[in-house]
Enzyme design. Structure first.
Site, PDB file in Angstrom:
ATOM      1  N   THR A 191       0.848  -1.178   0.000  1.00 57.89           N
ATOM      2  CA  THR A 191       0.000   0.000   0.000  1.00 57.89           C
ATOM      3  C   THR A 191       0.888   1.233   0.000  1.00 57.89           C
ATOM      4  O   THR A 191       1.886   1.282   0.714  1.00 57.89           O
ATOM      5  CB  THR A 191      -0.962   0.032   1.203  1.00 57.89           C
ATOM      6  OG1 THR A 191      -1.638   1.280   1.205  1.00 57.89           O
ATOM      7  CG2 THR A 191      -0.251  -0.180   2.528  1.00 57.89           C
ATOM      8  N   LYS A 444      -6.839  10.421  -2.515  1.00 55.86           N
ATOM      9  CA  LYS A 444      -7.284   9.229  -3.241  1.00 55.86           C
ATOM     10  C   LYS A 444      -8.031   9.623  -4.504  1.00 55.86           C
ATOM     11  O   LYS A 444      -9.116  10.167  -4.434  1.00 55.86           O
ATOM     12  CB  LYS A 444      -8.130   8.336  -2.354  1.00 55.86           C
ATOM     13  CG  LYS A 444      -8.013   6.906  -2.784  1.00 55.86           C
ATOM     14  CD  LYS A 444      -8.437   5.955  -1.714  1.00 55.86           C
ATOM     15  CE  LYS A 444      -7.869   4.573  -1.989  1.00 55.86           C
ATOM     16  NZ  LYS A 444      -8.506   3.552  -1.198  1.00 55.86           N
TER      17      LYS A 444
HETATM   18  P1  ADP Z   1      -8.288  -0.390  -1.029  1.00 53.22           P
HETATM   19  O1  ADP Z   1      -7.328  -1.114  -1.884  1.00 53.22           O
HETATM   20  O2  ADP Z   1      -9.394  -1.237  -0.480  1.00 53.22           O
HETATM   21  O3  ADP Z   1      -8.795   0.903  -1.627  1.00 53.22           O
HETATM   22  P2  ADP Z   1      -6.379   1.071   0.532  1.00 53.22           P
HETATM   23  O4  ADP Z   1      -5.571   0.509   1.620  1.00 53.22           O
HETATM   24  O5  ADP Z   1      -5.730   1.475  -0.723  1.00 53.22           O
HETATM   25  O6  ADP Z   1      -7.497   0.001   0.282  1.00 53.22           O
HETATM   26  O7  ADP Z   1      -7.208   2.326   1.044  1.00 53.22           O
HETATM   27  C1  ADP Z   1      -7.827   2.336   2.302  1.00 53.22           C
HETATM   28  C2  ADP Z   1      -8.275   3.730   2.636  1.00 53.22           C
HETATM   29  O8  ADP Z   1      -9.202   4.193   1.645  1.00 53.22           O
HETATM   30  C3  ADP Z   1      -9.006   3.872   3.933  1.00 53.22           C
HETATM   31  O9  ADP Z   1      -8.124   3.972   5.027  1.00 53.22           O
HETATM   32  C4  ADP Z   1      -9.804   5.146   3.699  1.00 53.22           C
HETATM   33  O10 ADP Z   1      -9.014   6.308   3.892  1.00 53.22           O
HETATM   34  C5  ADP Z   1     -10.153   5.037   2.233  1.00 53.22           C
HETATM   35  N1  ADP Z   1     -11.480   4.412   2.082  1.00 53.22           N
HETATM   36  C6  ADP Z   1     -11.752   3.133   1.766  1.00 53.22           C
HETATM   37  N2  ADP Z   1     -13.077   2.928   1.686  1.00 53.22           N
HETATM   38  C7  ADP Z   1     -13.666   4.102   1.976  1.00 53.22           C
HETATM   39  C8  ADP Z   1     -15.020   4.550   2.081  1.00 53.22           C
HETATM   40  N3  ADP Z   1     -16.052   3.746   1.840  1.00 53.22           N
HETATM   41  N4  ADP Z   1     -15.219   5.838   2.434  1.00 53.22           N
HETATM   42  C9  ADP Z   1     -14.206   6.684   2.655  1.00 53.22           C
HETATM   43  N5  ADP Z   1     -12.913   6.321   2.574  1.00 53.22           N
HETATM   44  C10 ADP Z   1     -12.641   5.056   2.235  1.00 53.22           C
END
Ligand code: ADP
Length: 545
Positions: A191, A444
């Site tokens: 990550t 993100k």
């Molecule tokens: P993934 O690969 O599942 O996206 P990451 O580790 O890259 O996982 O990202 C995780 C982060 O993404 C969380 O800590 C949060 O900040 C954000 N995130 C994931 N899901 C949500 C959601 N439903 N709403 C808001 N933020 C989210």
């Protein structure tokens, strides 16, 4: 006194073995990478029974390549049947599947592959050019192109380039999955969601199987053998949110969309394969809804979809339900959590409430899945009340939550046994969690991380820049996009366009900020720390030039 139940370690191989024996005729349908590249839209279809045989051939082929238990095997691949075979062939034989995100900048990919010490790299046809560029910086002893002989490049600079289908054809299907300690590492995923170098989450067979049990439950994803599931979320993103494992474990049909993730391609595959359940980040669903709305289409089979990875805008939840009668399950998780933590489904008590009240609950990130516990804490670590108002740092624990990162021994990650997520949240009296902010310094965009620190450091390496701060601004398509706020050095000049041009070739294109604004000073705390919260407030609603 010990119980008298049989001792069976929880192993990933048991899921494909189960699918073969109990749902052997159920299909896996893939939009092939070859078909996407040739624009034929070709699909590949076979059954769990056939996939199992090929996973066993793959295990034998890996042994032939000198792969031993615990060796890391890298992949750069889309969602497709060969990637699915790698999920089981690699982990099943005791090696560690390392799924790499191909959207990262090449330097980050080679750093990750070297840090993981990947011995062999499997990759899709669309990544030949990328892997040729990476190879001089890698230490892999073989490169396996996930295609057949007909699609092998006539010439390639890759040393020891092998063809996946040729490898499999030469390997025996006779293979007995070994039985070993369920705590053995099975797979890993890096990550870049925090500062500094990417960090590897290292999953185990036990954590993976328990995560599947949790994910499939009715108030989580509610998966069954009557479902046809299409994970649009990539298999290089935290196990495709469990679906590559959970589908064989429940006997659901699996539909893998390959590399074409635009609204039209996703819609047509959903319709032709009668998909009932899908999963992905909000950006993907915006594209899909646009296509469906714009062409007056309907969903004939889709009845629910899990949306997560970023906050799902209420408008998407409403449009899916009101216009198309599709239930959105808003989910939250992290790579470090395998990744599922919470899913939004209603309780019986919500049934009698007016729709607007029900929706308020569904807009939140959901309640914990059994297996995950969570709490919110203040700056001193004291737990905050579950009143839906108090917000604090969100901490989690459970058997599929990381305890530390790969090859970062000695680093303390947990606080009193809890993993600090870097998210800021409220929890209401019914246990529904809502993310309100993020304390980790990242942006993100379309479900992928952009490190604000990396961008700031790069900006500050420009001779005209005194200080720079990179913050997220809301974006209708990508959720968040980076905005760079710059203080110039006294007597120095630099324009917005010069600043943006400076990033070219140094970071991935989609990491380059959407806009640059110049200010006289940035807000700092008494201890000199940048106050990003204040800055985000200041530039709320900023429209790029
Ligand atoms: P993934 O690969 O599942 O996206 P990451 O580790 O890259 O996982 O990202 C995780 C982060 O993404 C969380 O800590 C949060 O900040 C954000 N995130 C994931 N899901 C949500 C959601 N439903 N709403 C808001 N933020 C989210």
């Amino acid at each position: 006194m010990l119980g008298l139940m049989q001792q069976h370690p929880l192993l990933i191989s048991s899921m494909i073995t189960f699918a073969d024996r109990h749902h052997g005729g159920t299909e896996i349908v893939s939009a092939t990478v070859e078909g996407a590249l040739a624009k034929t839209g070709a699909k590949h279809r076979y059954t769990y029974r056939e996939a199992h045989i090929r996973a066993k051939r793959l295990a034998n082929a890996l042994i032939g390549l000198g792969i031993a238990p615990s060796d890391r095997v890298g992949t750069l691949a889309w969602n497709g049947y060969r990637h699915f075979e790698l999920y089981f062939g690699v982990s099943g034989m005791g090696a560690i599947l390392h799924t790499i995100n191909p959207r990262l900048f090449p330097d980050q990919i080679s750093w990750i592959a070297n840090h993981a010490e990947d011995k062999v790299l499997f990759f899709d046809l669309s990544f030949v050019g990328l892997v040729e560029k990476l190879a001089p910086h890698l230490n892999c002893k073989a490169y396996v192109l996930m295609t057949d002989e007909a699609h092998m490049p006539a010439q390639s600079s890759l040393p020891n380039l092998l063809c996946y289908e040729t490898l499999l054809a030469a390997a025996s299907p006779d293979y007995a999955w070994p039985v070993f300690d369920e705590n053995t590492a099975s797979s890993m995923c890096y990550t870049s969601g925090t500062t500094g170098n990417p960090k590897g989450a290292l999953y185990s067979h036990r954590s993976t199987v328990l995560h599947v049990y949790g994910a499939a439950m009715p108030d989580a994803l509610c998966l069954s053998s009557r479902d046809a599931v299409m994970p649009v979320v990539p298999m290089f993103h935290a196990n495709a949110w469990s679906l590559a494992y959970a589908c064989p474990a429940v006997g659901a049909k699996l539909v893998l969309p390959g590399m074409s993730l635009d609204g039209k391609s996703v819609y047509e595959l959903m319709e032709s394969e009668k998909v009932t359940f899908s999963a992905g980040v909000p950006t993907v669903w915006l594209g899909l809804l646009q296509h469906v709305d714009g062409n007056g289409l309907r969903f004939s089979s889709l009845n629910r979809t899990v949306i997560g990875g970023s906050a799902c805008p209420p408008a998407i939840i409403n449009r899916f339900k009101d216009q198309y009668n599709v239930d959105v399950l808003h989910a939250w998780g992290m790579t470090e959590m395998s990744p599922l933590g919470t899913v939004g489904t209603l309780k019986a008590k919500h049934d009698g409430l007016p729709i607007e009240k029900q929706r308020e609950t569904l807009y939140k990130q959901g309640h914990a899945i059994f297996g995950v516990d969570m709490k919110i804490v203040d700056d001193t670590g004291a737990e905050l009340p579950w009143d839906g108002k108090a917000f604090g740092d969100l901490h989690v624990q459970g058997p599929w939550v990381t305890s530390g990162y790969y090859k970062r021994d000695g680093e303390t990650v947990l606080i009193d046994g809890w993993f600090p997520t870097g998210d800021v949240a409220t929890i209401d009296p019914d246990g529904y969690m809502q993310i309100t902010d993020r304390s980790k310094d990242v942006i993100k965009s379309g479900g992928e991380w952009i490190s604000s620190i990396d961008i700031e450091n790069l900006a500050m390496s420009h001779p005209a820049v005194a200080e720079a701060a990179c913050i997220a601004m809301a974006h209708p398509k990508w959720d968040e996009r980076p905005l760079l706020v710059v203080v110039k050095k006294a007597g120095q000049e630099i324009s917005r366009d010069e600043m943006l041009a400076f990033f070219g070739g140094k970071i991935a294109k989609w990491w380059i900020p959407d806009d640059v604004v110049f200010v006289n000073e940035l807000p700092h705390t008494a201890t000199g720390k940048l106050q990003k919260l204040k800055l985000r407030e200041q530039f709320k609603g900023h429209v790029p030039a």
